[in-house]
Design a protein around this motif. Structure first.
Motif, PDB file in Angstrom:
ATOM      1  N   THR A 148       0.631  -1.446   0.345  1.00  0.00           N
ATOM      2  CA  THR A 148      -0.447   0.288   0.109  1.00  0.00           C
ATOM      3  C   THR A 148       1.097   1.088   0.038  1.00  0.00           C
ATOM      4  O   THR A 148       0.160   2.488   0.215  1.00  0.00           O
ATOM      5  CB  THR A 148      -0.902   0.536   0.906  1.00  0.00           C
ATOM      6  N   CYS A 149       2.394   0.835   0.059  1.00  0.00           N
ATOM      7  CA  CYS A 149       2.600   2.161   0.173  1.00  0.00           C
ATOM      8  C   CYS A 149       2.572   3.328  -0.886  1.00  0.00           C
ATOM      9  O   CYS A 149       2.848   4.457  -1.197  1.00  0.00           O
ATOM     10  CB  CYS A 149       4.236   2.349  -0.198  1.00  0.00           C
ATOM     11  N   ALA A 150       2.283   2.253  -2.233  1.00  0.00           N
ATOM     12  CA  ALA A 150       2.587   3.655  -3.696  1.00  0.00           C
ATOM     13  C   ALA A 150       0.762   3.326  -4.158  1.00  0.00           C
ATOM     14  O   ALA A 150       1.016   3.983  -5.111  1.00  0.00           O
ATOM     15  CB  ALA A 150       3.352   2.987  -4.702  1.00  0.00           C
ATOM     16  N   GLU A 151       0.062   3.003  -3.363  1.00  0.00           N
ATOM     17  CA  GLU A 151      -1.511   3.153  -3.883  1.00  0.00           C
ATOM     18  C   GLU A 151      -1.985   4.260  -3.584  1.00  0.00           C
ATOM     19  O   GLU A 151      -1.693   5.445  -2.316  1.00  0.00           O
ATOM     20  CB  GLU A 151      -1.838   1.866  -3.243  1.00  0.00           C
ATOM     21  N   CYS A 152      -2.691   4.242  -4.245  1.00  0.00           N
ATOM     22  CA  CYS A 152      -3.925   5.734  -3.894  1.00  0.00           C
ATOM     23  C   CYS A 152      -5.039   5.619  -4.192  1.00  0.00           C
ATOM     24  O   CYS A 152      -5.529   5.927  -5.395  1.00  0.00           O
ATOM     25  CB  CYS A 152      -3.250   7.009  -3.719  1.00  0.00           C
ATOM     26  N   LYS A 153      -6.593   4.998  -3.157  1.00  0.00           N
ATOM     27  CA  LYS A 153      -7.584   4.964  -4.442  1.00  0.00           C
ATOM     28  C   LYS A 153      -9.132   4.968  -3.162  1.00  0.00           C
ATOM     29  O   LYS A 153      -8.431   4.375  -1.870  1.00  0.00           O
ATOM     30  CB  LYS A 153      -7.347   3.343  -4.296  1.00  0.00           C
ATOM     31  N   VAL A 154      -9.713   5.276  -3.146  1.00  0.00           N
ATOM     32  CA  VAL A 154     -10.654   5.430  -2.489  1.00  0.00           C
ATOM     33  C   VAL A 154     -12.299   4.543  -2.837  1.00  0.00           C
ATOM     34  O   VAL A 154     -12.661   4.866  -4.141  1.00  0.00           O
ATOM     35  CB  VAL A 154     -11.370   6.341  -1.384  1.00  0.00           C
ATOM     36  N   THR A 155     -12.436   4.107  -1.997  1.00  0.00           N
ATOM     37  CA  THR A 155     -13.286   3.255  -2.416  1.00  0.00           C
ATOM     38  C   THR A 155     -15.078   3.484  -1.369  1.00  0.00           C
ATOM     39  O   THR A 155     -14.907   3.607  -0.367  1.00  0.00           O
ATOM     40  CB  THR A 155     -13.969   2.169  -1.995  1.00  0.00           C
ATOM     41  N   MET A 156     -15.976   3.676  -2.396  1.00  0.00           N
ATOM     42  CA  MET A 156     -17.228   4.172  -1.237  1.00  0.00           C
ATOM     43  C   MET A 156     -18.264   3.488  -1.173  1.00  0.00           C
ATOM     44  O   MET A 156     -18.508   2.822  -2.546  1.00  0.00           O
ATOM     45  CB  MET A 156     -17.639   5.542  -1.469  1.00  0.00           C
ATOM     46  N   TRP A 157     -19.239   2.989  -0.502  1.00  0.00           N
ATOM     47  CA  TRP A 157     -20.667   2.503  -0.462  1.00  0.00           C
ATOM     48  C   TRP A 157     -21.401   2.867  -0.402  1.00  0.00           C
ATOM     49  O   TRP A 157     -21.106   4.301   0.680  1.00  0.00           O
ATOM     50  CB  TRP A 157     -20.096   0.769   0.339  1.00  0.00           C
TER      51      TRP A 157
END
Length: 266
Positions: free
Chosen positions: A113-122
């Protein structure tokens, strides 16, 4: 039979003495022990020798067999970037020869997860309703409607990325015209109650901005790479112009055209 017996009186008249053998190796190779040797009277019987009998046993120390027991390295203290890690180092005896192995060293964390950037919404109930994921960027109410999201129905959210953040706004224009609440979230999962407790009220998220911070170690790497690339391009410009085949081809074509024009005019 065959044994020569020296009379006691004759033995006393002779030059009898104690004969000591060589010391045996130390009984241990790591620490304190003992070693032995043979001690005999030259006359064959101890009673024929006078004087103090040499000691057949003495204390000794030997550390050549002592060893360091080294454990496996532990996890890096940092999930992402520079950190330290440790291991156990233990001497098997009282004293180990040589340099003691390092118990701590520098390391670099490389979690997924160091390089990740994602947001999930429900939407709907908890994490079971409709679901949409977003990368870094700005999403107004118009963009969300285009993607099929209902602003007043976002019930839960998850942010993935150690340096990832999302700032949510009450109004779809990022509160530029209508002042409203804002709330910022970092990596983690947030149910409806969590959103409410952090300032995102009534599940009414109308717009949001997602970004990833650049950590210091990445910024330093970029600056170093930029200096390296800049130095190389400088050399290409001012050193050997033929290092760029496309530039040299264009320059050569231009030069030939100029020469041709000069010849025609002349």
């Amino acid at each position: 039979p065959g044994e020569e017996v020296v009379p006691r009186r004759s033995a006393r008249r002779g030059e009898n003495h104690w004969e000591a053998g060589a010391w045996s190796p130390c009984s241990t190779r790591c620490g304190a022990g003992s070693q032995n040797r043979s001690v005999e009277c030259s006359a064959g019987r101890e009673g024929y020798c006078t004087g103090l009998k040499p000691t057949p046993t003495q204390a000794c120390e030997d550390y050549a067999g002592c060893r360091y027991e080294v454990g496996a390295w532990g996890a890096c203290s940092a999930r992402c970037g520079p950190g330290t890690r440790e291991r156990t180092v233990k001497c098997t005896g009282a004293h180990c020869l040589g340099d003691r192995p390092e118990e701590r060293e520098a390391c670099t964390g490389h979690e997924e997860t160091c390089a990740e950037c994602k947001v999930t919404m429900w939407g709907g109930r908890g994490f079971d309703g409709w679901e949409h994921s977003f990368e870094a960027g700005e999403y107004s109410s118009t963009e969300l409607e285009y993607r099929g999201l209902k602003c007043d129905d976002i019930s839960s959210m998850e942010v993935v990325g150690d340096y990832c953040h999302v700032k949510v706004f009450e109004y779809g224009d990022f509160n530029t015209i209508h002042p409203g609440w804002t709330a910022t979230f970092s990596m983690g999962k947030y149910a409806s109650a969590d959103l409410e407790s952090r300032g995102a009220k009534n599940n009414d998220i109308s717009a949001f901005k997602i970004w990833r911070d650049t950590p210091a170690h990445e910024q330093k790497h970029k600056e170093t790479q930029k200096e390296f690339d800049g130095g190389d391009s400088h050399t290409a410009d001012n050193g050997n112009p033929w290092r760029d085949p496309f530039r040299s081809s264009a320059a050569a074509a231009g030069t030939l055209a100029a020469l041709a024009g000069w010849v025609l005019v002349g």
